[in-house]
Design a protein around this motif. Structure first.
Motif, short mmCIF file in Angstrom:
data_model
loop_
_atom_site.label_atom_id
_atom_site.label_comp_id
_atom_site.label_asym_id
_atom_site.label_seq_id
_atom_site.Cartn_x
_atom_site.Cartn_y
_atom_site.Cartn_z
N TRP A 152 7.22 22.87 -57.87
CA TRP A 152 8.59 23.11 -57.38
C TRP A 152 9.10 21.92 -56.56
N ALA A 153 8.20 21.31 -55.84
CA ALA A 153 8.62 20.14 -55.06
C ALA A 153 9.06 19.02 -56.00
N LYS A 155 10.04 19.39 -59.06
CA LYS A 155 11.24 19.84 -59.77
C LYS A 155 12.48 19.57 -58.92
N THR A 156 12.33 19.81 -57.62
CA THR A 156 13.45 19.58 -56.71
C THR A 156 13.82 18.10 -56.69
N ALA A 159 15.49 17.19 -59.97
CA ALA A 159 16.88 17.65 -60.06
C ALA A 159 17.80 16.71 -59.29
N ALA A 160 17.25 16.08 -58.27
CA ALA A 160 18.06 15.15 -57.48
C ALA A 160 18.04 13.74 -58.07
N TYR A 175 6.51 11.00 -54.61
CA TYR A 175 5.99 12.28 -54.13
C TYR A 175 4.62 12.13 -53.46
N MET A 391 5.44 23.87 -49.40
CA MET A 391 6.24 22.70 -49.79
C MET A 391 6.54 21.84 -48.57
N TRP A 392 7.53 22.22 -47.85
CA TRP A 392 7.90 21.43 -46.67
C TRP A 392 7.56 22.15 -45.38
#
Ligand SMILES: O=c1ccn([C@@H]2O[C@H](COP(=O)(O)OP(=O)(O)O[C@H]3O[C@H](CO)[C@@H](O)[C@H](O)[C@H]3O)[C@@H](O)[C@H]2O)c(=O)[nH]1
Ligand SMILES: [Mn+2]
Length: 700
Positions: A152-153, A155-156, A159-160, A175, A391-392
């Motif tokens: 998911w990280a 993917k985020t 997407a950006a 990453y 994640m964060w």
């Protein structure tokens, strides 16, 4: 026992043009004697069925994945690889949590020996340095542990469009930059290319090379067989790729080659430069014998950044040339205009802003949505992927708290043995058989009641089978209904005492004014009082009934008025008593009522006597109230001259007529018509026009 997860080698195939690479890779791994299974992530919408058919016998798992496009691919042009716009798709590896460990290999990799030891790396991520920038790793060979949090990280970030090279290598390096990635030996991802000048090192390490990765646009199958065979590092390694190819795919002229084998080779060969065999036309169906398009397939996708239809991109090299010459804009699509911080162009920590920079607003994201033309109703997927973890920040896990009893407020809450209130809905009750006769009324409301004996524990109207057989009187039913609807405020005296104590306390402190309707004090504690005989109410909105209201004074307070002639009255303002009403001091209702009762009986008997003609009866006007019979008897003794006028009260009777109409008999003032009770002749003042008797207005 949980099943142990598998280890797999995995590659990615998004276009038919990379098929020869994927086939050679699989053969090289098998030839090296791996025991691990092989998997390939495939994008179904961009691969032909022939390609998939070719992969089947070699790969244990074909995993369809969605292509992920880089929304801001301008950085791809920095390395002249616009064909890699969908390389973010590679991050789908991290969501393949059905596998314990994945050793990922690009389709342009060939294994020179068994790489199975890569599965023993404990680190969740391992990769080898990149020749272009050795602090960064190359993403053509990676050993990774799938993890949805990482997925998911990534993917985020994808997407950006967060990637310095516009593809997966930039993204993954960004990453893992601050995570400790495990550094693999370069021998696992040896990347020979024309620019590689370290021949001495190659000569020294070459026997350790485990895998060769043909990075760049010149893939072995694209350059063709003719391009190799020369001398040098690159050619030596290139020969290794061709060796595998030749072993498994070279069109054999031997008669033993079966038709299916021939066909299979042809499907792959059509993507290999210069490998169109002479007999291909006989072995291959027309559609696959067509020459492969000269352009990298991915560039031909409708979403690919092509601005000019007159000038289609032919070679990636030509693309970068066109960009340099300003023929092609590197940001032509809507997605590409998404905001992406210009980190590459300007380091704000070290330099002032570039003078020729575009205004900030030029980079604002814009998004155009189109209405869906689909007529299919949305149907939710059976399950959604696991939400990202770690994640964060760490989401605190919600621990179910042990149900704590709230602190008791009311005194009855301290009783341990008090009955448990239960809320009963009609739907919750067990189905009952239909009563044969009158159907019981349906209660659609809920009732709060207290646990009672099973016999009592059924709301009226919801009679169980037992009830239906024992008929009850209306009174009993009503009693049962009341009991079943008992309100704790009525039946638990402690509540009332408690609330009263609070109110009294507050009233004493002058904070609240509590309106209470004082009735019989003893009655307050009675749980069975009814409306007509109820205790005082604690509710402000509960107004007292007509019965509970205190009655008005019998005689109004005196009002001083002058006489007709303007003089002060002799009696110093003592108004005449209301007719038929004794003075307040003498007022004993009970005694008077008894007296009235007795006298009315006498009167009635007297009136029935034939000697006395019955005075005429007159109907009361309609709607007039049937007043209780009121009669004030004259005193037994002869009245003295000083007797108060009210003692000479005129007998008024209101007997009930036979047809139940309230009747009013006119008082008999006649001199001869005086009845038994009017023994005395009327006094003069009574007959005078100014007399209060004859003219009641005179008294006013
Ligand atoms: O049209 C395409 C393009 C790519 N791929 C797959 O994606 C991989 C990456 O593309 P590739 O042409 O091999 O890229 P490289 O020339 O190796 O370029 C470097 O840069 C890429 C983008 O960051 C990384 O994916 C590579 O690992 C890295 O070596 C290929 O091996 C294939 O598995 C396709 O299937 N079809
Ligand atoms: Mn590659």
């Amino acid at each position: 026992m949980a099943r142990q997860l598998e280890d797999v080698y995995c590659t990615l195939l998004m276009s038919d043009s990379y098929l020869p690479g994927a086939i050679v890779l699989a053969h090289s791994l098998r030839d090296a004697g791996t025991k691990k299974k092989l998997a390939a992530l495939i994008t179904l919408d961009t691969l032909s069925s022939d390609t998939i058919t070719e992969l089947r016998p070699l790969y244990d798992y074909l995993i369809p994945v969605e292509r992920i496009r880089n929304p801001s691919p301008s950085n791809l042009y920095l390395m002249g690889r616009p064909d890699l716009v969908f390389c973010f798709t590679k991050i789908a590896l991290w969501r393949q949590t059905q596998f314990r460990k994945i050793v990922y290999l690009d389709a342009d990799v060939v294994a020179l020996r068994n790489l199975d030891e890569l599965f023993d790396i404990d680190a969740p991520f391992a990769a080898a340095p990149d020749t272009g920038w050795p602090d960064a790793f190359n993403t053509g060979v990676m050993a990774l542990t799938p993890d949805m949090g990482d997925y998911w990280a990534l993917k985020t970030m994808a997407a950006a469009g967060d990637s310095f090279d516009g593809a997966d290598q930039g993204l993954l390096n960004q990453y893992y930059e601050h995570k400790n990635w495990h550094r693999l030996s370069f021998t696992y991802n040896c990347t020979p290319n024309a620019q590689y000048q370290w021949e001495p090192a190659y000569r020294y390490y070459k026997r350790d090379i485990s895998a060769v990765h043909f990075i760049g646009t010149d893939k072995p199958w694209k350059a063709g067989r003719e391009s190799h065979g020369g001398y040098g590092v690159y050619n030596e390694l290139l020969a290794r790729w061709w060796a595998v190819y030749d072993k498994h795919l070279k069109q054999s002229s031997a008669a033993s080659t079966s038709q299916s084998e021939k066909r299979s080779s042809v499907v792959v060969q059509q993507h290999v430069q210069g490998e169109k065999s002479a007999d291909a036309s006989t072995a291959t169906p027309q559609h696959i014998s067509d020459p492969p398009p000269p352009v990298p397939e991915i560039v031909m996708q409708p979403e690919a950044p092509v601005t000019s239809t007159e000038q289609p991109l032919s070679e990636p090299g030509e693309v970068s040339e066109n960009i340099d010459q300003g023929v092609i804009e590197p940001t032509p699509t809507a997605e590409q205009r998404r905001f992406s911080a210009p980190q590459m162009e300007w380091d704000a920590t070290k330099f002032e802003p570039p003078t020729d920079a575009k205004p900030e607003a030029a980079n604002f994201p814009t998004e155009t949505y189109v209405f869906s033309q689909s007529h299919q109703l949305f149907s939710a997927p059976k399950s959604y992927p696991e939400p990202p973890k770690d994640m964060w920040y760490k989401v605190p896990e919600e621990k179910p708290k042990p149900a704590e009893k709230p602190k008791p407020i009311f005194p009855w809450e301290r009783q341990d043995d008090r009955p448990k209130p239960t809320r009963v809905f009609v739907e919750d009750l067990p189905p009952e058989p239909e009563p044969e006769h009158a159907p019981s009324p349906v209660h659609t409301f809920s009732t709060v009641h207290f646990e009672q004996s099973p016999e009592e524990d059924v709301a009226p109207g919801l009679n169980g089978p037992g009830r239906a057989t024992s008929p009850k009187t209306a009174d009993e039913s009503w009693q049962a209904f009341q009991e079943s609807n008992a309100n704790a405020w009525d039946s638990v005296p402690g509540i009332d005492t408690y609330v009263r104590a609070i109110f009294e306390n507050q009233t004493r402190r002058g904070q609240t004014q509590v309106l209470t309707n004082h009735a019989d004090a003893e009655d307050v504690m009675s749980p069975t009082n009814d409306r007509s005989n109820r205790r005082e109410s604690l509710l402000i909105t509960d107004f007292p009934s007509a019965i509970e209201r205190p009655s008005l004074p019998v005689t109004p307070a005196p009002v001083r008025r002058p006489t007709f002639w303007g003089e002060e009255r002799d009696d110093q303002g003592e108004l005449p008593q209301a007719e038929g009403v004794p003075p307040q001091a003498e007022w004993n209702p009970q005694a008077k009522l008894d007296e009235l009762r007795r006298s009315s009986v006498i009167e009635f008997e007297h009136l029935k006597s034939p000697d006395h003609p019955v005075p005429p009866l007159r109907s009361l006007p309609e709607h007039s109230v049937a007043t209780p019979e009121v009669r004030v008897s004259p005193p037994e003794t002869a009245p003295s001259e000083t007797a108060a006028p009210e003692d000479e009260a005129v007998p008024i009777t209101a007997p009930i007529s036979t047809d139940d109409k309230p009747m009013f008999r006119e008082p008999n003032f006649g001199a001869d018509g005086a009845n038994d009770h009017d023994k005395l002749p009327p006094r003069e003042e009574d007959l005078s026009p100014l007399s209060t008797k004859a003219n009641p207005l005179a008294a006013i």
